[in-house]
Design a protein around this motif. Sequence first.
Motif, PDB file in Angstrom:
ATOM      1  N   GLU A 163       0.816  -1.217   0.000  1.00  0.00           N
ATOM      2  CA  GLU A 163       0.000   0.000   0.000  1.00  0.00           C
ATOM      3  C   GLU A 163       0.853   1.272   0.000  1.00  0.00           C
ATOM      4  OE1 GLU A 163      -3.267   2.182   2.873  1.00  0.00           O
ATOM      5  OE2 GLU A 163      -3.126  -0.009   2.922  1.00  0.00           O
ATOM      6  N   ARG A 164       1.929   1.278   0.814  1.00  0.00           N
ATOM      7  CA  ARG A 164       2.753   2.490   0.942  1.00  0.00           C
ATOM      8  C   ARG A 164       4.137   2.377   0.337  1.00  0.00           C
ATOM      9  NH1 ARG A 164       3.469   3.793   6.998  1.00  0.00           N
ATOM     10  NH2 ARG A 164       3.874   1.552   7.075  1.00  0.00           N
ATOM     11  N   LEU A 165       4.558   1.164  -0.023  1.00  0.00           N
ATOM     12  CA  LEU A 165       5.961   0.935  -0.342  1.00  0.00           C
ATOM     13  C   LEU A 165       6.177   0.266  -1.693  1.00  0.00           C
ATOM     14  CD1 LEU A 165       6.932  -0.595   3.121  1.00  0.00           C
ATOM     15  CD2 LEU A 165       7.160   1.805   2.424  1.00  0.00           C
ATOM     16  N   VAL A 166       7.382   0.474  -2.216  1.00  0.00           N
ATOM     17  CA  VAL A 166       7.883  -0.295  -3.353  1.00  0.00           C
ATOM     18  C   VAL A 166       9.197  -0.904  -2.897  1.00  0.00           C
ATOM     19  CG1 VAL A 166       8.822  -0.192  -5.691  1.00  0.00           C
ATOM     20  CG2 VAL A 166       6.796   1.133  -5.113  1.00  0.00           C
ATOM     21  N   LEU A 167       9.341  -2.207  -3.089  1.00  0.00           N
ATOM     22  CA  LEU A 167      10.582  -2.912  -2.789  1.00  0.00           C
ATOM     23  C   LEU A 167      11.214  -3.228  -4.131  1.00  0.00           C
ATOM     24  CD1 LEU A 167       8.751  -3.260  -0.239  1.00  0.00           C
ATOM     25  CD2 LEU A 167       9.943  -5.408   0.153  1.00  0.00           C
TER      26      LEU A 167
ATOM     27  N   CYS B  82      11.372   1.647  -0.601  1.00  0.00           N
ATOM     28  CA  CYS B  82      11.138   3.035  -1.015  1.00  0.00           C
ATOM     29  C   CYS B  82       9.682   3.419  -0.822  1.00  0.00           C
ATOM     30  CB  CYS B  82      11.506   3.214  -2.488  1.00  0.00           C
ATOM     31  SG  CYS B  82      13.221   2.789  -2.859  1.00  0.00           S
ATOM     32  N   ASP B  83       9.461   4.718  -0.644  1.00  0.00           N
ATOM     33  CA  ASP B  83       8.108   5.252  -0.557  1.00  0.00           C
ATOM     34  C   ASP B  83       7.415   5.070  -1.905  1.00  0.00           C
ATOM     35  OD1 ASP B  83       6.131   7.636  -0.993  1.00  0.00           O
ATOM     36  OD2 ASP B  83       6.409   7.535   1.183  1.00  0.00           O
ATOM     37  N   HIS B  84       6.200   4.538  -1.887  1.00  0.00           N
ATOM     38  CA  HIS B  84       5.453   4.256  -3.111  1.00  0.00           C
ATOM     39  C   HIS B  84       5.144   5.532  -3.900  1.00  0.00           C
ATOM     40  CE1 HIS B  84       2.901   1.751  -5.643  1.00  0.00           C
ATOM     41  NE2 HIS B  84       1.964   2.691  -5.577  1.00  0.00           N
ATOM     42  N   LYS B  85       4.893   6.637  -3.197  1.00  0.00           N
ATOM     43  CA  LYS B  85       4.471   7.866  -3.870  1.00  0.00           C
ATOM     44  C   LYS B  85       5.629   8.632  -4.499  1.00  0.00           C
ATOM     45  CE  LYS B  85       0.365   8.578  -1.071  1.00  0.00           C
ATOM     46  NZ  LYS B  85      -0.298   9.392  -0.049  1.00  0.00           N
ATOM     47  N   ASN B  86       6.728   8.788  -3.760  1.00  0.00           N
ATOM     48  CA  ASN B  86       7.803   9.645  -4.270  1.00  0.00           C
ATOM     49  C   ASN B  86       9.144   8.936  -4.449  1.00  0.00           C
ATOM     50  OD1 ASN B  86       8.801   9.381  -1.674  1.00  0.00           O
ATOM     51  ND2 ASN B  86       8.053  11.387  -1.004  1.00  0.00           N
TER      52      ASN B  86
END
Length: 196
Positions: A29-33, A89-93
Motif C-alpha cells: 500500500e505504501r511501499l515499493v521494494l 522506497c516510498d510508493h508515492k515519491n
Amino acid sequence: MEHNTFKMADGNFTGPKERQQPFPVLATERLVLRRFRQEDVGSVYQGLSHPEVIRHYGVSYDSLGAAQEQMDWYAAIEREEKGIWWAVCDHKNQTFLGAVGFNDRSKEHRKTEMGYWLLPQYWGSGIISEAGLAACEYAFQKMSVHRIEAVVETENANSKKVMKQLGFELEGVMKDCEIKDGKFISLEMYAKLNRM
C-alpha cells in the motif's frame, strides 16, 4: 490460501530459472521494494554509518567508498542465488527508506535468513513490518522457502517487536555467542515457517 500483501510489479518470478527472470519488484500500500541501484550507495552509507542503525546491526561503514562493499554484496548474493535484498522506497515519491532481504539461503533445506534496516527518521511508522510481510510472503510463495530465520541481539527491543509483528517465534537464546565492541553479546533465534 492466497494472501494479497504484495503484488508483483514485474510479472512472474518463479522456479529454477530465477536468474533468467526479471528482478521481483514488490509493491504494498505504501511501499515499493526494488533492486538496489548504484545511486542508492549514498543512502546505504547514510544508514549503515548512523550510530542508531548500526548499534544492533552486523555491518557498518565509515566512508561512501566503503559502503560500495555493501552494494557489491547485495548484487553478489543475488547473482549467486544465496539471497535477495530489496531497497525499500516510498510508493508515492520513491524516497529511499531502508532495506529488507534474505541471505544465507539453502535451497536444499528450503530456508533462508532475514535481515532489515531502516533510516532512523522513519522508525516507528510500521515500514519494516509492511516491507517484511511482503518479503516473507514472496519467500514462501516464489522462492520455495519453508523456514525463514532471523537472529536478533537480545538488547534490540525494536527488532524483537518487529519479529512479533511479522509472526516469527522465538526459538531460543544463544548466550555470549559473539563479541561486539570488546564485549560478549547474546543473540535470540527467531523463525517463521510457511504454514500455507
